[in-house]
Write a protein that holds these residues in place. Structure first.
Motif, PDB file in Angstrom:
ATOM      1  N   HIS A 225       0.833  -1.208   0.000  1.00 35.67           N
ATOM      2  CA  HIS A 225       0.000   0.000   0.000  1.00 35.67           C
ATOM      3  C   HIS A 225       0.863   1.252   0.000  1.00 35.67           C
ATOM      4  CE1 HIS A 225      -4.081  -1.665   0.462  1.00 35.67           C
ATOM      5  NE2 HIS A 225      -3.518  -2.611   1.183  1.00 35.67           N
ATOM      6  N   LEU A 226       1.935   1.230   0.777  1.00 43.32           N
ATOM      7  CA  LEU A 226       2.815   2.394   0.840  1.00 43.32           C
ATOM      8  C   LEU A 226       3.470   2.654  -0.508  1.00 43.32           C
ATOM      9  CD1 LEU A 226       4.342   4.615   2.368  1.00 43.32           C
ATOM     10  CD2 LEU A 226       6.030   2.872   3.028  1.00 43.32           C
ATOM     11  N   ASN A 227       3.999   1.628  -1.125  1.00 41.57           N
ATOM     12  CA  ASN A 227       4.678   1.812  -2.410  1.00 41.57           C
ATOM     13  C   ASN A 227       3.720   2.301  -3.493  1.00 41.57           C
ATOM     14  OD1 ASN A 227       7.176   1.016  -1.393  1.00 41.57           O
ATOM     15  ND2 ASN A 227       6.801  -1.152  -1.837  1.00 41.57           N
ATOM     16  N   HIS A 228       2.485   1.783  -3.471  1.00 42.05           N
ATOM     17  CA  HIS A 228       1.492   2.243  -4.442  1.00 42.05           C
ATOM     18  C   HIS A 228       1.182   3.720  -4.231  1.00 42.05           C
ATOM     19  CE1 HIS A 228      -1.951   2.024  -7.180  1.00 42.05           C
ATOM     20  NE2 HIS A 228      -2.652   2.673  -6.263  1.00 42.05           N
ATOM     21  N   PHE A 229       1.054   4.122  -2.980  1.00 41.83           N
ATOM     22  CA  PHE A 229       0.774   5.518  -2.671  1.00 41.83           C
ATOM     23  C   PHE A 229       1.936   6.414  -3.096  1.00 41.83           C
ATOM     24  CE2 PHE A 229       1.347   8.981   0.484  1.00 41.83           C
ATOM     25  CZ  PHE A 229       0.244   9.749   0.149  1.00 41.83           C
ATOM     26  N   LEU A 230       3.154   6.009  -2.801  1.00 38.87           N
ATOM     27  CA  LEU A 230       4.318   6.810  -3.166  1.00 38.87           C
ATOM     28  C   LEU A 230       4.417   6.986  -4.671  1.00 38.87           C
ATOM     29  CD1 LEU A 230       7.028   5.358  -0.732  1.00 38.87           C
ATOM     30  CD2 LEU A 230       5.726   7.482  -0.495  1.00 38.87           C
ATOM     31  N   ASP A 231       4.161   5.916  -5.430  1.00 39.99           N
ATOM     32  CA  ASP A 231       4.218   6.008  -6.894  1.00 39.99           C
ATOM     33  C   ASP A 231       3.198   7.015  -7.413  1.00 39.99           C
ATOM     34  OD1 ASP A 231       6.221   4.142  -6.975  1.00 39.99           O
ATOM     35  OD2 ASP A 231       4.902   2.443  -7.447  1.00 39.99           O
ATOM     36  N   GLU A 232       1.991   6.961  -6.858  1.00 43.07           N
ATOM     37  CA  GLU A 232       0.930   7.872  -7.301  1.00 43.07           C
ATOM     38  C   GLU A 232       1.281   9.324  -6.978  1.00 43.07           C
ATOM     39  OE1 GLU A 232      -3.836   8.675  -6.451  1.00 43.07           O
ATOM     40  OE2 GLU A 232      -2.973   6.697  -6.059  1.00 43.07           O
ATOM     41  N   MET A 233       1.816   9.550  -5.785  1.00 41.43           N
ATOM     42  CA  MET A 233       2.159  10.916  -5.383  1.00 41.43           C
ATOM     43  C   MET A 233       3.358  11.463  -6.165  1.00 41.43           C
ATOM     44  SD  MET A 233      -0.120  11.901  -3.181  1.00 41.43           S
ATOM     45  CE  MET A 233      -1.294  10.931  -4.166  1.00 41.43           C
ATOM     46  N   LYS A 234       4.295  10.605  -6.517  1.00 37.45           N
ATOM     47  CA  LYS A 234       5.425  11.041  -7.334  1.00 37.45           C
ATOM     48  C   LYS A 234       4.962  11.428  -8.731  1.00 37.45           C
ATOM     49  CE  LYS A 234       8.933   8.225  -4.985  1.00 37.45           C
ATOM     50  NZ  LYS A 234       9.847   7.051  -5.095  1.00 37.45           N
ATOM     51  N   GLN A 235       4.048  10.641  -9.269  1.00 38.83           N
ATOM     52  CA  GLN A 235       3.556  10.904 -10.625  1.00 38.83           C
ATOM     53  C   GLN A 235       2.809  12.230 -10.703  1.00 38.83           C
ATOM     54  OE1 GLN A 235       1.228   7.489 -11.739  1.00 38.83           O
ATOM     55  NE2 GLN A 235       2.973   6.077 -11.630  1.00 38.83           N
ATOM     56  N   THR A 236       2.137  12.585  -9.626  1.00 36.53           N
ATOM     57  CA  THR A 236       1.385  13.846  -9.621  1.00 36.53           C
ATOM     58  C   THR A 236       2.220  15.021  -9.099  1.00 36.53           C
ATOM     59  OG1 THR A 236       0.493  13.326  -7.419  1.00 36.53           O
ATOM     60  CG2 THR A 236      -0.828  12.659  -9.327  1.00 36.53           C
ATOM     61  N   GLY A 237       3.470  14.770  -8.731  1.00 39.77           N
ATOM     62  CA  GLY A 237       4.353  15.838  -8.287  1.00 39.77           C
ATOM     63  C   GLY A 237       4.115  16.305  -6.872  1.00 39.77           C
ATOM     64  N   ARG A 238       3.326  15.548  -6.094  1.00 37.57           N
ATOM     65  CA  ARG A 238       3.080  15.970  -4.721  1.00 37.57           C
ATOM     66  C   ARG A 238       4.330  15.837  -3.857  1.00 37.57           C
ATOM     67  NH1 ARG A 238      -0.543  19.270  -5.213  1.00 37.57           N
ATOM     68  NH2 ARG A 238      -0.461  19.406  -2.924  1.00 37.57           N
ATOM     69  N   ILE A 239       5.163  14.857  -4.165  1.00 40.35           N
ATOM     70  CA  ILE A 239       6.383  14.618  -3.389  1.00 40.35           C
ATOM     71  C   ILE A 239       7.553  14.452  -4.356  1.00 40.35           C
ATOM     72  CG2 ILE A 239       5.153  13.550  -1.469  1.00 40.35           C
ATOM     73  CD1 ILE A 239       5.966  10.830  -2.529  1.00 40.35           C
ATOM     74  N   PRO A 240       8.791  14.662  -3.886  1.00 42.90           N
ATOM     75  CA  PRO A 240       9.962  14.489  -4.757  1.00 42.90           C
ATOM     76  C   PRO A 240      10.086  13.033  -5.219  1.00 42.90           C
ATOM     77  CG  PRO A 240      10.552  15.700  -2.768  1.00 42.90           C
ATOM     78  CD  PRO A 240       9.176  15.158  -2.545  1.00 42.90           C
ATOM     79  N   SER A 241      10.708  12.840  -6.356  1.00 41.09           N
ATOM     80  CA  SER A 241      10.884  11.481  -6.895  1.00 41.09           C
ATOM     81  C   SER A 241      12.019  10.739  -6.215  1.00 41.09           C
ATOM     82  CB  SER A 241      11.142  11.550  -8.407  1.00 41.09           C
ATOM     83  OG  SER A 241      12.303  12.323  -8.679  1.00 41.09           O
ATOM     84  N   ASP A 242      12.963  11.466  -5.624  1.00 39.88           N
ATOM     85  CA  ASP A 242      14.142  10.840  -5.012  1.00 39.88           C
ATOM     86  C   ASP A 242      14.030  10.869  -3.490  1.00 39.88           C
ATOM     87  OD1 ASP A 242      14.270  13.591  -5.149  1.00 39.88           O
ATOM     88  OD2 ASP A 242      16.456  13.668  -5.253  1.00 39.88           O
TER      89      ASP A 242
END
Length: 378
Positions: A225-242
């Motif tokens: 669940h965490l990894n899925h959430f992080l991927d979604e937030m990175k794609q939308t630019g909410r959080i840094p990719s690195d």
């Protein structure tokens, strides 16, 4: 062997607050913690004005040289659908870093402290508890979080039948490049509920520090669940990719799911050690602070340290937080009536997300600050 009136295991907000609230009582207090302070403590870390008032903390003073992020808005949504943003106008909460906040509270506590001292043994010797064959006291207070050794002493600690919420999170200082790329706003924490409503994730920016995490009741799927959430937030630019690679895990009990006794002969539990985190949000700082203030009043007036003398603390907790659920509730924080096909619609409602989710479940604005002994000390 050093003798005290009470020994507090755990130097976090609950333990420090109790020690400070007992100043002037004539009680000799020792606080023990396995870590040195200041110590790293990853936590979403927001505290409401009610908490600051109960602790007699002046926000302006606290913010001098420490992180204090005013919160005026919340961005709330269900994963996979558009969120809603609610502006509360005034400051409704503050973002803090636990490494700073906990150290500040501990420094205010004028008592003996044994830091960097893991609890290796707890033994009963007549009317006293003996800790590490070095310190003794008739009253032992567990304030060491979910895995507190005092909770294990009462036979209902980690590994029991209780429903445990597991979370993973990270907090780090962003580089200038990460800060520029991050679309999360400091005054607007983001709450993203899992579609099955068995948990939620958050993004919380505190100046240039970023805290990201996710908590659920079924921890065997937590990383997915965490990894899925992080991927979604990175794609939308909410959080840094690195992001940093390692997220830290922790666990806690929700109030209505916990079965731990609060008192026994010569024993008393506070905060997460007692399983006091709010059932609807999992937030534990305010319950930890308030449980310590309630405990201080009982300890000051108790004739002795028997379970009967300490029982008014359990009654005060029930009066403040309500009686624990009569029947087991295997659901996450949200009431059953929310877990319907209408959940997605509710999470798109400005009224519901503001009045119910934020103001009632997370901020507890209808509950006045708890006034107690700290007013006399500060």
């Amino acid at each position: 062997m050093d003798h005290y009136d009470l020994i507090i295991i755990g130097a976090g907000p609950a333990g420090s607050t109790l020690a400070t609230a007992l100043e002037g009582s004539g009680k000799r207090v020792l606080v023990i913690d396995k870590q040195e302070f200041p110590r790293d403590k990853t936590c979403a870390g927001w505290v409401t004005p009610a908490v600051m008032e109960s602790l007699s903390i002046d926000p302006q003073h606290y913010g001098e040289g420490r992180t204090l992020q005013p919160i005026r808005c919340f961005r709330i949504g269900m994963m996979g659908q558009a969120p809603v943003e609610n502006d509360h106008g005034d400051i409704v909460s503050y973002g803090i870093r636990r490494c700073e906040f906990d150290y500040y509270l501990l420094e205010r506590a004028r008592c003996d402290k044994a830091l960097g001292e893991p609890v290796r043994s707890i033994e009963r010797d007549g009317e006293n508890w003996v800790v590490n064959e070095r310190w003794q006291a008739p009253l032992l207070v567990g304030a060491g979080g979910h895995f507190c050794p005092v909770a294990r002493l009462l036979g209902d600690g980690p590994g029991s039948h209780e429903t445990v919420v597991a979370a993973k999170e990270v907090e780090f200082r962003m580089t200038p490049e990460q800060a520029e790329a991050c679309r999360a706003s400091g005054d607007t924490p983001e709450l993203w509920f899992c579609r099955d409503l068995k948990g939620y994730a958050w993004i919380f920016r505190k100046d240039n520090y970023l805290n990201i995490g996710l908590g659920r009741e079924d921890n065997h799927k937590l990383s997915d669940h965490l990894n899925h959430f992080l991927d979604e937030m990175k794609q939308t630019g909410r959080i840094p990719s690195d992001l940093p690679g390692r997220f830290k895990g922790h666990a806690y009990l929700l109030y209505n799911h916990a079965h731990r006794p609060l008192v026994d002969d010569g024993v008393l539990l506070l905060g997460d050690a007692a399983g006091l985190a709010y059932t609807q949000s999992g937030e534990g700082i305010r319950p930890a602070i308030e449980s310590a203030l309630l405990a201080a009043e009982v300890i000051r007036s108790a004739g002795n340290t028997s379970a009967d003398s300490l029982q008014p603390y359990g009654e005060a907790i029930a009066e403040r937080f309500g009686n624990r659920a009569e029947q087991p509730d295997n659901g996450w924080q949200l009431p059953q009536w929310v877990k319907t096909p209408l959940a997605g619609t509710l999470m798109r409602s400005h009224w519901f997300t503001r009045r119910v989710v934020t103001e009632k479940w997370f901020l507890h604005q209808e509950v006045p600050p708890l006034k107690a002994a700290l007013e006399a000390a500060y």
